[in-house]
Design a protein around this motif. Sequence first.
Motif, PDB file in Angstrom:
ATOM      1  N   ALA A 104       0.835  -1.207   0.000  1.00 22.62           N
ATOM      2  CA  ALA A 104       0.000   0.000   0.000  1.00 22.62           C
ATOM      3  C   ALA A 104       0.866   1.252   0.000  1.00 22.62           C
ATOM      4  O   ALA A 104       1.931   1.283   0.618  1.00 22.62           O
ATOM      5  CB  ALA A 104      -0.900   0.000   1.230  1.00 22.62           C
ATOM      6  N   GLN A 105       0.412   2.261  -0.701  1.00 21.51           N
ATOM      7  CA  GLN A 105       1.132   3.529  -0.739  1.00 21.51           C
ATOM      8  C   GLN A 105       0.451   4.553   0.162  1.00 21.51           C
ATOM      9  O   GLN A 105      -0.766   4.528   0.340  1.00 21.51           O
ATOM     10  CB  GLN A 105       1.177   4.074  -2.167  1.00 21.51           C
ATOM     11  CG  GLN A 105       2.097   3.309  -3.100  1.00 21.51           C
ATOM     12  CD  GLN A 105       2.392   4.094  -4.366  1.00 21.51           C
ATOM     13  OE1 GLN A 105       2.404   5.322  -4.370  1.00 21.51           O
ATOM     14  NE2 GLN A 105       2.625   3.374  -5.450  1.00 21.51           N
ATOM     15  N   MET A 106       1.248   5.447   0.718  1.00 23.14           N
ATOM     16  CA  MET A 106       0.681   6.563   1.460  1.00 23.14           C
ATOM     17  C   MET A 106      -0.032   7.489   0.483  1.00 23.14           C
ATOM     18  O   MET A 106       0.402   7.665  -0.659  1.00 23.14           O
ATOM     19  CB  MET A 106       1.791   7.345   2.183  1.00 23.14           C
ATOM     20  CG  MET A 106       2.429   6.587   3.324  1.00 23.14           C
ATOM     21  SD  MET A 106       3.851   7.468   4.063  1.00 23.14           S
ATOM     22  CE  MET A 106       3.027   8.828   4.870  1.00 23.14           C
ATOM     23  N   THR A 107      -1.123   8.072   0.921  1.00 25.28           N
ATOM     24  CA  THR A 107      -1.828   9.028   0.076  1.00 25.28           C
ATOM     25  C   THR A 107      -1.092  10.365   0.107  1.00 25.28           C
ATOM     26  O   THR A 107      -0.248  10.615   0.975  1.00 25.28           O
ATOM     27  CB  THR A 107      -3.263   9.251   0.574  1.00 25.28           C
ATOM     28  OG1 THR A 107      -3.192   9.889   1.874  1.00 25.28           O
ATOM     29  CG2 THR A 107      -4.021   7.930   0.689  1.00 25.28           C
ATOM     30  N   ARG A 108      -1.412  11.233  -0.818  1.00 23.58           N
ATOM     31  CA  ARG A 108      -0.779  12.556  -0.838  1.00 23.58           C
ATOM     32  C   ARG A 108      -1.090  13.326   0.450  1.00 23.58           C
ATOM     33  O   ARG A 108      -0.251  14.053   0.966  1.00 23.58           O
ATOM     34  CB  ARG A 108      -1.229  13.342  -2.070  1.00 23.58           C
ATOM     35  CG  ARG A 108      -0.634  12.788  -3.360  1.00 23.58           C
ATOM     36  CD  ARG A 108      -1.025  13.604  -4.584  1.00 23.58           C
ATOM     37  NE  ARG A 108      -0.486  13.013  -5.791  1.00 23.58           N
ATOM     38  CZ  ARG A 108       0.727  13.272  -6.280  1.00 23.58           C
ATOM     39  NH1 ARG A 108       1.530  14.123  -5.647  1.00 23.58           N
ATOM     40  NH2 ARG A 108       1.149  12.698  -7.398  1.00 23.58           N
ATOM     41  N   ALA A 109      -2.309  13.132   0.964  1.00 25.86           N
ATOM     42  CA  ALA A 109      -2.686  13.800   2.220  1.00 25.86           C
ATOM     43  C   ALA A 109      -1.846  13.273   3.382  1.00 25.86           C
ATOM     44  O   ALA A 109      -1.420  14.043   4.260  1.00 25.86           O
ATOM     45  CB  ALA A 109      -4.168  13.604   2.506  1.00 25.86           C
ATOM     46  N   VAL A 116      13.277   4.304   3.710  1.00 26.92           N
ATOM     47  CA  VAL A 116      12.089   5.003   4.194  1.00 26.92           C
ATOM     48  C   VAL A 116      11.044   5.126   3.092  1.00 26.92           C
ATOM     49  O   VAL A 116       9.847   4.914   3.332  1.00 26.92           O
ATOM     50  CB  VAL A 116      12.458   6.399   4.751  1.00 26.92           C
ATOM     51  CG1 VAL A 116      11.208   7.208   5.060  1.00 26.92           C
ATOM     52  CG2 VAL A 116      13.310   6.254   6.011  1.00 26.92           C
ATOM     53  N   GLY A 117      11.476   5.455   1.878  1.00 27.79           N
ATOM     54  CA  GLY A 117      10.542   5.587   0.764  1.00 27.79           C
ATOM     55  C   GLY A 117       9.776   4.309   0.509  1.00 27.79           C
ATOM     56  O   GLY A 117       8.572   4.328   0.235  1.00 27.79           O
ATOM     57  N   ASN A 118      10.482   3.175   0.630  1.00 24.93           N
ATOM     58  CA  ASN A 118       9.843   1.881   0.398  1.00 24.93           C
ATOM     59  C   ASN A 118       9.059   1.398   1.613  1.00 24.93           C
ATOM     60  O   ASN A 118       7.912   0.973   1.492  1.00 24.93           O
ATOM     61  CB  ASN A 118      10.903   0.840   0.015  1.00 24.93           C
ATOM     62  CG  ASN A 118      11.254   0.874  -1.455  1.00 24.93           C
ATOM     63  OD1 ASN A 118      10.472   0.445  -2.294  1.00 24.93           O
ATOM     64  ND2 ASN A 118      12.422   1.422  -1.770  1.00 24.93           N
ATOM     65  N   ARG A 119       9.660   1.452   2.784  1.00 25.20           N
ATOM     66  CA  ARG A 119       9.045   0.872   3.975  1.00 25.20           C
ATOM     67  C   ARG A 119       7.751   1.589   4.351  1.00 25.20           C
ATOM     68  O   ARG A 119       6.768   0.958   4.733  1.00 25.20           O
ATOM     69  CB  ARG A 119      10.043   0.911   5.140  1.00 25.20           C
ATOM     70  CG  ARG A 119       9.549   0.175   6.372  1.00 25.20           C
ATOM     71  CD  ARG A 119      10.567   0.323   7.494  1.00 25.20           C
ATOM     72  NE  ARG A 119      11.595  -0.704   7.458  1.00 25.20           N
ATOM     73  CZ  ARG A 119      12.717  -0.658   8.186  1.00 25.20           C
ATOM     74  NH1 ARG A 119      12.954   0.381   8.971  1.00 25.20           N
ATOM     75  NH2 ARG A 119      13.594  -1.636   8.128  1.00 25.20           N
ATOM     76  N   THR A 120       7.747   2.913   4.262  1.00 24.85           N
ATOM     77  CA  THR A 120       6.561   3.677   4.660  1.00 24.85           C
ATOM     78  C   THR A 120       5.456   3.637   3.618  1.00 24.85           C
ATOM     79  O   THR A 120       4.296   3.905   3.928  1.00 24.85           O
ATOM     80  CB  THR A 120       6.917   5.154   4.898  1.00 24.85           C
ATOM     81  OG1 THR A 120       7.374   5.723   3.663  1.00 24.85           O
ATOM     82  CG2 THR A 120       7.961   5.316   5.978  1.00 24.85           C
TER      83      THR A 120
END
Length: 214
Positions: free
Chosen positions: A2-7, A147-151
């Motif tokens: 899952a990716q973090m949303t822009r918000a 961090v870019g991948n894990r979060t």
Amino acid sequence: MAQMTRAEIREAFERWRQLDPEPKTELIYQSPYQLLVAVVLSAQSTDVGVNKATRTLFKVAPTPKKMVALGVDGVKSHIATLGLYNAKAANVVALSQQLIDLHGGEVPHDRAALEALPGVGRKTANVVMNVVFGEPTMAVDTHIFRVGNRTGMAPGKTPRAVEDGLLKRVPEEFMAHAHHWLILHGRYVCVARTPKCPQCAIRDLCKFKDKTAG
């Protein structure tokens, strides 16, 4: 994953900004040239280790001209505690000579010119462009890649893919300091082996499934 949303990404940077409004590199330097050299020396070495080496190196060779005069063997004597010190010493002297020959001894405000210097890759050029010239770049090291991948902030299989993802998704207002917030988060909280999730300011936003409890 899952990716973090822009918000969620915006909220993450809002929190980091509240905790540390103006994050700085932990490398010690007195000029753009010294920062460039320090970043070249930092490959596969810690900032603490680099700072110990440059404390004496920059006393005797604070400028490109003095670095060239010191020579490769002279540079080696100051940086022998760092990994890859033979290649790094050769690169530092060669890039110093190139700065003298092509740029009047100054660090160029130009990505292509920076990447043409011996020992300078995209990551190093991005650090210099951001820290020295205030350009909104993203220098993806091992910490930012993790961090870019894990979060789920900007998943990618290569550093360039993570860089491109972050440049697209991080709000412009945070870009001046974004790579420092991410590096510091990766260095001290979202560490490689056992991330310190209970101490994490963005724990509720992060998409990492295996969060630590203690």
